[in-house]
Write an enzyme that holds these catalytic residues in place. Structure first.
Site, PDB file in Angstrom:
ATOM      1  N   LYS A  89     -35.495 102.146  96.534  1.00 12.64           N
ATOM      2  CA  LYS A  89     -34.402 102.319  97.491  1.00 12.64           C
ATOM      3  C   LYS A  89     -33.553 101.049  97.619  1.00 12.64           C
ATOM      4  CE  LYS A  89     -35.883 102.982 101.621  1.00 12.64           C
ATOM      5  NZ  LYS A  89     -35.828 101.547 102.048  1.00 12.64           N
ATOM      6  N   ALA A  95     -40.082 100.193 109.403  1.00  8.97           N
ATOM      7  CA  ALA A  95     -39.686 101.552 109.785  1.00  8.97           C
ATOM      8  C   ALA A  95     -40.886 102.431 110.123  1.00  8.97           C
ATOM      9  CB  ALA A  95     -38.888 102.202 108.671  1.00  8.97           C
ATOM     10  N   PHE A 109     -38.442 102.790 104.385  1.00  8.50           N
ATOM     11  CA  PHE A 109     -39.319 103.885 103.980  1.00  8.50           C
ATOM     12  C   PHE A 109     -38.551 105.196 103.812  1.00  8.50           C
ATOM     13  CE2 PHE A 109     -42.738 101.101 105.918  1.00  8.50           C
ATOM     14  CZ  PHE A 109     -43.245 100.716 104.696  1.00  8.50           C
ATOM     15  N   PHE A 145     -35.997 106.304  85.028  1.00 11.02           N
ATOM     16  CA  PHE A 145     -37.020 105.602  84.252  1.00 11.02           C
ATOM     17  C   PHE A 145     -36.958 106.118  82.816  1.00 11.02           C
ATOM     18  CE2 PHE A 145     -38.439 104.869  88.503  1.00 11.02           C
ATOM     19  CZ  PHE A 145     -39.168 103.692  88.480  1.00 11.02           C
TER      20      PHE A 145
END
Length: 556
Positions: free
Chosen positions: A71, A273, A301, A381
């Site tokens: 993130k 969080a 999170f 990925f």
């Protein structure tokens, strides 16, 4: 392949005054901490306050897994992508806690070719903000105990001291302690507790305060104890407000650093969080919006924690209206939610993806409740296959979301242009009609139930006897009209970390209720969540070192 820290150490940084100039700031607007870090001066913030607001973008994610979601990396890469496109953008991020840095999670400077730098400084002592918060917290604790020792004019019940000490290191042995042992002059013997600094109410207050005046008002309202009549005793009552504010004077000013591609980043405050409200400071976010056309911020999170608190606490209190939400997922994490073991996540498995994508689906549904346009991005990925990516893309578009692939870890800003364009298109073509999930005038139980049922998917809510008693007391004291800050495991939508995917028919268990009167919210602690984490069996600290010539190694 270079490690994150090697990439960061090899980067050519610009002097921070040059980075600041891209936002129209001069050296006089900065308080320099060496060549590559600075705080924004109070004068600078007053001067920028009349500028129009730019667009506000929140980056959030699905529930974290051992496979990783990226993130922060995505947030930073998105900021760099705007820079590649010649668009004036600024990041507004949280400062990392030393707890995860030396524990299990590592730092929070991004990864690969999407990082903020200087990475070692940021992940360690940075500009001293966390030390100031820790010191202010513990000064208040010392003044409470000293008041009891020196005659106790306020009639504080030593059994009802609720203010905890803090430390920004994971140390489970400090969760429950006894203080005051020894002679009479050593203080009154009582049970005490430590929380990690990023769970301290002072961290939340710093991140929610508009200015010094607001900071002092919030500090003064902190409830530190109850007297023998059951009435609350505050920081103002024990005379600690002014000295705490003095310690926090410089910490209140946002910090500026840069990305690997020299996009400016305001990195300020860092509440967790899972046990706090999970957002960087209101001051940094508002300042970034005054300086840039696009501000990219993140919440900690998964969206069930960070995004919910961003919307229902931060935006609600600060009057912010986000223009777009970016929801980060990975093929690997979705397959993990579908039951694939960690060591098999690189194998194509569309069936597992179909099973695990229910976690992403729930987060999309949750974010749609806030009426803000959503862009779903897959943090790519090399093991991802075309069939897997196409399945996720179709799934998101069927639910009214824009979709973009992000390759910022590998390619930096260049790998985020597709995402940046999707965000711009969403902002331009889809209106944002932001509204919080609940009205603060609901009862505390009704607000908790709203979050539990609508965001987590719980069937019902159960309260411990201790939580029920505290609820009754808080209602009597008139704290009903505050938002709720849920302390919950980040690994599941439920309060049970082992329940992956999209749990249903579960009961959310409220173990403890506390009030953060200065921050302005009620904290509901669920399940087994701890406000002072412990170190894992093999903490990251075992791998961190410094070479003879002063180069830090092993930090990630």
């Amino acid at each position: 392949m270079k490690s994150d820290i090697e990439i960061a150490q090899d980067a050519e940084l610009k002097p921070i005054k040059e980075v600041a100039s891209s936002l129209g700031l001069s050296e006089d607007d900065l308080e320099l901490y060496g060549k590559y870090k600075a705080k924004l001066s109070d004068e600078c913030m007053k001067k920028a306050s009349n500028n129009p607001d730019g667009k506000l973008i929140l980056v959030t994610a699905i529930n974290p897994t051992p496979a990783g979601e990226g993130k922060t990396t995505t947030s930073i890469g998105l900021g760099q992508a705007f820079g590649k496109m010649g668009i004036n953008a600024c990041l507004a991020l949280r400062e990392p806690s030393l707890g995860p840095c030396f524990g299990i999670k590592g730092g929070a400077a991004g990864g690969g070719n999407a990082q903020v730098v200087p990475m070692e400084d940021l992940n360690l002592h940075f500009t001293g903000d966390f030390h100031a918060i820790t010191t202010a917290n513990n000064l208040l604790a010392a003044m409470v105990d000293n008041h009891i020792q020196q005659g106790n004019e306020l009639g504080i019940d030593p059994r009802a001291v609720v203010w905890k000490r803090c430390l920004d290191i994971n140390d489970r042995n400090l969760r429950n302690i006894v203080v005051g042992l020894g002679a009479k002059a050593d203080g009154m013997v009582r049970e005490d507790h430590f929380v990690i600094t990023v769970a301290s109410e002072i961290m939340a207050i710093l991140c929610l305060a508009d200015d010094m005046n607001d900071l002092k008002k919030r500090l003064g309202r902190i409830i530190v104890a109850y007297n023998f009549n059951g009435d609350p005793v505050t920081a103002d009552d024990v005379g600690a407000t002014g000295s705490m504010a003095a310690l926090l004077k410089d910490a209140l000013k946002p910090n500026m650093i840069q990305t690997l591609e020299h996009t400016p980043a305001l990195v300020h405050g860092g509440p967790f969080a899972n046990i706090a409200h999970g957002c960087n400071s209101v001051r940094a976010t508002k300042m970034a919006m005054k300086l840039a056309d696009y501000t990219i911020t993140e919440a900690g999170f998964g969206a069930d924690l960070g995004a919910e608190k961003f919307f229902d606490i931060k935006c609600n209190m600060a009057g912010l209206k986000p223009d777009c939400v970016v929801l980060v997922a990975t093929i690997r994490a979705l397959k993990y939610n579908g039951g694939v073991p960690k060591d098999e996540l690189t194998n194509e498995n569309v069936d597992a993806l179909k099973k695990g994508i229910c976690n992403l689906e729930k987060h999309i549904e949750n974010l749609q409740k806030y009426n803000v346009p959503i862009v779903v991005t897959l943090n790519a990925f090399v093991s991802d296959t075309d069939r897997e990516v196409e399945f996720v893309k179709n799934f998101c578009e069927e639910r009214g979301c824009e979709f973009a692939l992000s390759k910022v870890w590998e390619l930096g800003g260049e790998g985020g242009i597709e995402l940046a364009q999707a965000v711009i298109d969403s902002i331009n073509n889809k209106p944002s009609n932001f509204k919080p999930l609940y009205d603060n005038n609901l009862t505390i139980e009704e607000k908790i139930e709203k979050v539990a049922k609508e965001i987590y998917g719980a069937k019902d809510v159960a309260y411990s006897k201790a939580a029920s008693r505290e609820l009754a007391r808080l209602k009597k004291l008139g704290f009903d009209n505050m938002p709720v800050c849920m302390a919950k495991t980040q690994y599941s939508l439920s309060d049970d970390a082992s329940l992956l995917g999209r749990p249903t028919d579960f009961t959310l268990n409220i173990r403890e209720i506390t009030v953060s009167a200065g921050a302005g919210f009620i904290v509901a602690i669920t399940g087994q969540i701890m406000t002072m984490p412990g170190l894992p069996k093999k903490p990251a600290a075992l791998s961190i070192d410094v070479t003879d010539d002063g180069v830090i190694t092993g930090l990630f």
